[in-house]
Design an enzyme around this catalytic site. Structure first.
Site, PDB file in Angstrom:
ATOM      1  N   CYS A   1       0.748  -1.353   0.171  1.00 17.74           N
ATOM      2  CA  CYS A   1       0.010  -0.225   0.065  1.00 17.74           C
ATOM      3  C   CYS A   1       1.026   1.287   0.050  1.00 17.74           C
ATOM      4  O   CYS A   1       1.799   1.221   1.007  1.00 17.74           O
ATOM      5  CB  CYS A   1      -0.771  -0.120   1.346  1.00 17.74           C
ATOM      6  SG  CYS A   1      -2.043  -1.642   1.100  1.00 17.74           S
TER       7      CYS A   1
ATOM      8  N   ARG B   1       8.394   3.874   3.151  1.00 18.48           N
ATOM      9  CA  ARG B   1       8.269   2.022   2.847  1.00 18.48           C
ATOM     10  C   ARG B   1       9.513   1.745   2.643  1.00 18.48           C
ATOM     11  O   ARG B   1      10.107   1.487   1.761  1.00 18.48           O
ATOM     12  CB  ARG B   1       7.504   2.081   2.384  1.00 18.48           C
ATOM     13  CG  ARG B   1       6.066   2.482   2.862  1.00 18.48           C
ATOM     14  CD  ARG B   1       4.992   1.057   2.060  1.00 18.48           C
ATOM     15  NE  ARG B   1       4.769   0.173   3.529  1.00 18.48           N
ATOM     16  CZ  ARG B   1       4.007  -0.934   3.372  1.00 18.48           C
ATOM     17  NH1 ARG B   1       3.197  -1.042   2.718  1.00 18.48           N
ATOM     18  NH2 ARG B   1       3.574  -1.573   4.659  1.00 18.48           N
TER      19      ARG B   1
ATOM     20  N   ILE C   1      13.344   0.267   3.239  1.00 21.88           N
ATOM     21  CA  ILE C   1      13.451  -1.054   3.404  1.00 21.88           C
ATOM     22  C   ILE C   1      15.413  -1.206   3.813  1.00 21.88           C
ATOM     23  O   ILE C   1      15.799  -2.217   3.381  1.00 21.88           O
ATOM     24  CB  ILE C   1      13.452  -2.020   2.132  1.00 21.88           C
ATOM     25  CG1 ILE C   1      14.148  -1.341   0.599  1.00 21.88           C
ATOM     26  CG2 ILE C   1      12.234  -2.676   2.042  1.00 21.88           C
ATOM     27  CD1 ILE C   1      13.921  -3.222  -0.224  1.00 21.88           C
TER      28      ILE C   1
ATOM     29  N   ILE D   1       3.566   5.271  12.638  1.00 17.44           N
ATOM     30  CA  ILE D   1       3.676   4.312  11.856  1.00 17.44           C
ATOM     31  C   ILE D   1       3.872   4.696  10.362  1.00 17.44           C
ATOM     32  O   ILE D   1       5.453   4.614  10.565  1.00 17.44           O
ATOM     33  CB  ILE D   1       3.141   3.147  12.427  1.00 17.44           C
ATOM     34  CG1 ILE D   1       2.692   2.780  13.912  1.00 17.44           C
ATOM     35  CG2 ILE D   1       3.846   2.616  11.568  1.00 17.44           C
ATOM     36  CD1 ILE D   1       4.217   2.836  14.404  1.00 17.44           C
TER      37      ILE D   1
HETATM   38  C1  UD1 Z   1       4.961  -1.316  13.687  1.00 16.56           C
HETATM   39  C2  UD1 Z   1       3.891  -1.466  13.172  1.00 16.56           C
HETATM   40  O1  UD1 Z   1       2.657  -1.426  13.008  1.00 16.56           O
HETATM   41  N1  UD1 Z   1       4.207  -2.738  12.112  1.00 16.56           N
HETATM   42  C3  UD1 Z   1       3.061  -2.814  10.912  1.00 16.56           C
HETATM   43  C4  UD1 Z   1       3.269  -2.805   9.176  1.00 16.56           C
HETATM   44  O2  UD1 Z   1       4.716  -3.618   9.013  1.00 16.56           O
HETATM   45  P1  UD1 Z   1       5.610  -3.664   8.485  1.00 16.56           P
HETATM   46  O3  UD1 Z   1       6.801  -4.760   7.636  1.00 16.56           O
HETATM   47  O4  UD1 Z   1       5.187  -3.141   6.685  1.00 16.56           O
HETATM   48  O5  UD1 Z   1       6.314  -2.127   8.525  1.00 16.56           O
HETATM   49  P2  UD1 Z   1       7.414  -2.283   9.405  1.00 16.56           P
HETATM   50  O6  UD1 Z   1       6.414  -2.510  10.860  1.00 16.56           O
HETATM   51  O7  UD1 Z   1       8.230  -2.605   8.889  1.00 16.56           O
HETATM   52  O8  UD1 Z   1       7.324  -0.180   9.563  1.00 16.56           O
HETATM   53  C5  UD1 Z   1       7.189   0.658  11.053  1.00 16.56           C
HETATM   54  C6  UD1 Z   1       8.115   1.339  10.216  1.00 16.56           C
HETATM   55  O9  UD1 Z   1       9.804   1.132  10.108  1.00 16.56           O
HETATM   56  C7  UD1 Z   1      10.043   2.275   9.166  1.00 16.56           C
HETATM   57  N2  UD1 Z   1      10.821   1.277   8.233  1.00 16.56           N
HETATM   58  C8  UD1 Z   1      10.530   0.304   7.730  1.00 16.56           C
HETATM   59  C9  UD1 Z   1      11.821  -1.466   7.159  1.00 16.56           C
HETATM   60  C10 UD1 Z   1      13.114  -0.300   7.119  1.00 16.56           C
HETATM   61  O10 UD1 Z   1      13.366  -1.227   6.366  1.00 16.56           O
HETATM   62  N3  UD1 Z   1      13.090   1.242   7.159  1.00 16.56           N
HETATM   63  C11 UD1 Z   1      12.094   2.039   7.806  1.00 16.56           C
HETATM   64  O11 UD1 Z   1      12.251   2.882   8.241  1.00 16.56           O
HETATM   65  C12 UD1 Z   1       8.790   2.246   7.861  1.00 16.56           C
HETATM   66  O12 UD1 Z   1       8.138   3.153   6.958  1.00 16.56           O
HETATM   67  C13 UD1 Z   1       7.543   1.968   8.892  1.00 16.56           C
HETATM   68  O13 UD1 Z   1       7.032   3.401   9.630  1.00 16.56           O
HETATM   69  O14 UD1 Z   1       2.500  -3.116   8.715  1.00 16.56           O
HETATM   70  C14 UD1 Z   1       1.869  -4.140   8.603  1.00 16.56           C
HETATM   71  C15 UD1 Z   1       1.159  -4.059   7.107  1.00 16.56           C
HETATM   72  O15 UD1 Z   1       0.613  -3.118   7.559  1.00 16.56           O
HETATM   73  C16 UD1 Z   1       1.912  -4.523  10.102  1.00 16.56           C
HETATM   74  O16 UD1 Z   1       1.092  -5.818  10.051  1.00 16.56           O
HETATM   75  C17 UD1 Z   1       2.586  -4.375  11.105  1.00 16.56           C
HETATM   76  O17 UD1 Z   1       2.034  -4.183  12.479  1.00 16.56           O
HETATM   77  C1  PEP Z   2      -0.509  -1.782   4.417  1.00 17.21           C
HETATM   78  C2  PEP Z   2      -1.206  -2.778   4.019  1.00 17.21           C
HETATM   79  O1  PEP Z   2      -0.055  -4.671   3.830  1.00 17.21           O
HETATM   80  P1  PEP Z   2       1.115  -4.007   2.985  1.00 17.21           P
HETATM   81  O2  PEP Z   2       1.987  -4.062   3.764  1.00 17.21           O
HETATM   82  O3  PEP Z   2       0.856  -5.371   2.118  1.00 17.21           O
HETATM   83  O4  PEP Z   2       0.788  -2.388   2.358  1.00 17.21           O
HETATM   84  C3  PEP Z   2      -1.762  -3.412   5.897  1.00 17.21           C
HETATM   85  O5  PEP Z   2      -1.969  -4.838   5.848  1.00 17.21           O
HETATM   86  O6  PEP Z   2      -2.671  -2.796   5.948  1.00 17.21           O
END
Ligand code: UD1
Ligand code: PEP
Length: 314
Positions: free
Chosen positions: A8, A13, A15, A219
């Site tokens: 999304c 986002r 990595i 977040i």
């Molecule tokens: C903490 C949180 O609520 N995590 C949610 C997030 O997980 P998801 O794994 O997608 O996201 P992350 O927990 O990695 O991201 C949380 C935060 O860390 C930042 N980030 C992440 C990775 C990275 O390499 N660098 C960085 O800066 C992201 O931009 C974001 O601001 O979305 C998933 C799907 O919607 C949810 O199931 C998770 O519960």
């Molecule tokens: C943002 C979501 O999923 P994804 O990380 O697959 O984009 C979500 O599950 O709300």
């Protein structure tokens, strides 16, 4: 070779935490033309300090460390229930992971894993979405095969909005109040804080609650796109950066709206259930990505919803 991840559009986002951690384990990763070219003869255990408890990064490190030589320690690891489930799954296959659910996860590398049959944990966000469906329509619901502990922060806010929520071992029942009341504030946080994935659905609910609610999204940088769509349906929402102010209205009205992301799309379904008249939601591919048969389930609960595969012409 992998393409850069999608998902999304709720912020940049990055990595970087994934890449840096995998490099610390010994992987060679090149970023070229939108692709990641990864190579490793052997991964070696390392001590990894995460700047943020990223769910995806924690999972990625655990998975990579399973076959790495030696011990990997992740500090400031994510504590989400899905991490605990991953630990259980890997350990049942013969892996050596411990500490999931706490800020320090330790993985001892093993030579091989064996087959196992594993049932994954129930989806707490899908469960939360149906609780809000009952709350917004003045209804009642009982959810079975859920883990109430995983939904504690959501249940807390639903109670604050006037809902009666009863919890049993693997079941949650909710009864909506005559009039929903606003919740003072809602701040999204890593688990066990309020999940960002439930923020949109809660915003739909607060759109029709009595009073003003303040939401802070900590977040993801751009996760209020549903606010504009809810406004088309008559909601009174002001967004300023990561803060949204929602002043409850008496009634929402049906409109043509667009799902901009997965949970925002689910929020529009919830709002439509409570709205006067017909709502058309476009771009439902986002919703389909996270909900199995949501239209069928809502229909079973008494909602009037039709899913179409083609856009509706004006
Ligand atoms: C903490 C949180 O609520 N995590 C949610 C997030 O997980 P998801 O794994 O997608 O996201 P992350 O927990 O990695 O991201 C949380 C935060 O860390 C930042 N980030 C992440 C990775 C990275 O390499 N660098 C960085 O800066 C992201 O931009 C974001 O601001 O979305 C998933 C799907 O919607 C949810 O199931 C998770 O519960
Ligand atoms: C943002 C979501 O999923 P994804 O990380 O697959 O984009 C979500 O599950 O709300």
């Amino acid at each position: 070779m992998l393409s850069q991840p999608g998902g999304c559009e709720i912020g940049p986002r990055p990595i970087d935490l994934h890449l840096r951690s995998l490099r610390e384990l010994g992987a060679n990763i090149e970023e070229k033309h939108g692709f990641l070219i990864c190579e490793a003869k052997e991964l070696k255990g390392a001590e990894i300090q995460l700047d943020f408890p990223s769910v995806g990064a924690t999972e990625n490190i655990i998975l990579s460390a399973v076959f790495a030589k030696g011990t990997t320690i992740i500090r400031n690891a994510a504590k989400e229930p899905e991490i605990i489930d991953l630990e259980r799954f890997i350990n049942r296959m013969g892996g050596k992971v411990k500490g999931a659910g706490t800020a320090t996860v330790t993985i001892e590398g093993v030579e091989k894993l064996h087959d196992v049959e594993h049932g994954i944990i129930p989806d707490r966000i899908v469960a939360g979405t149906y609780l809000v469906a009952a709350a917004i329509t003045g209804g009642k619901i009982e959810l079975t095969n859920v883990i109430p502990e995983h939904l504690q922060s959501v249940i807390y806010k639903l109670r604050e909005s006037g809902c009666r929520v009863d919890v049993k071992n693997r079941a949650i029942s909710l009864e909506a109040p005559d009039k929903l009341i606003s919740i003072d504030s809602l701040k999204t946080l890593p688990y066990p804080g309020f999940p960002t994935d439930m923020q949109s659905q809660m915003m739909a609910l607060m759109s029709v609650a009595d009073g003003i609610s303040i939401f802070v999204e900590t977040i993801f940088e751009n996760r209020f796109k549903h606010a504009e769509e809810l406004t088309r349906m008559g909601a009174n929402i002001k967004v300023n950066g990561r803060i949204a102010l929602i002043k409850g209205v008496k009634r929402l009205t049906g409109a043509k709206v667009t799902a901009k992301d997965l949970r925002g799309g689910a929020a529009l379904i919830l709002a439509a259930l409570a709205a006067e008249g017909e709502t058309i939601i476009e771009n439902i591919k986002h919703i389909d990505r996270g909900y199995d048969n949501i239209h069928g389930i809502i229909e079973g609960l008494g909602g009037k919803i039709i899913k179409r595969d083609t856009p509706i012409q004006d």
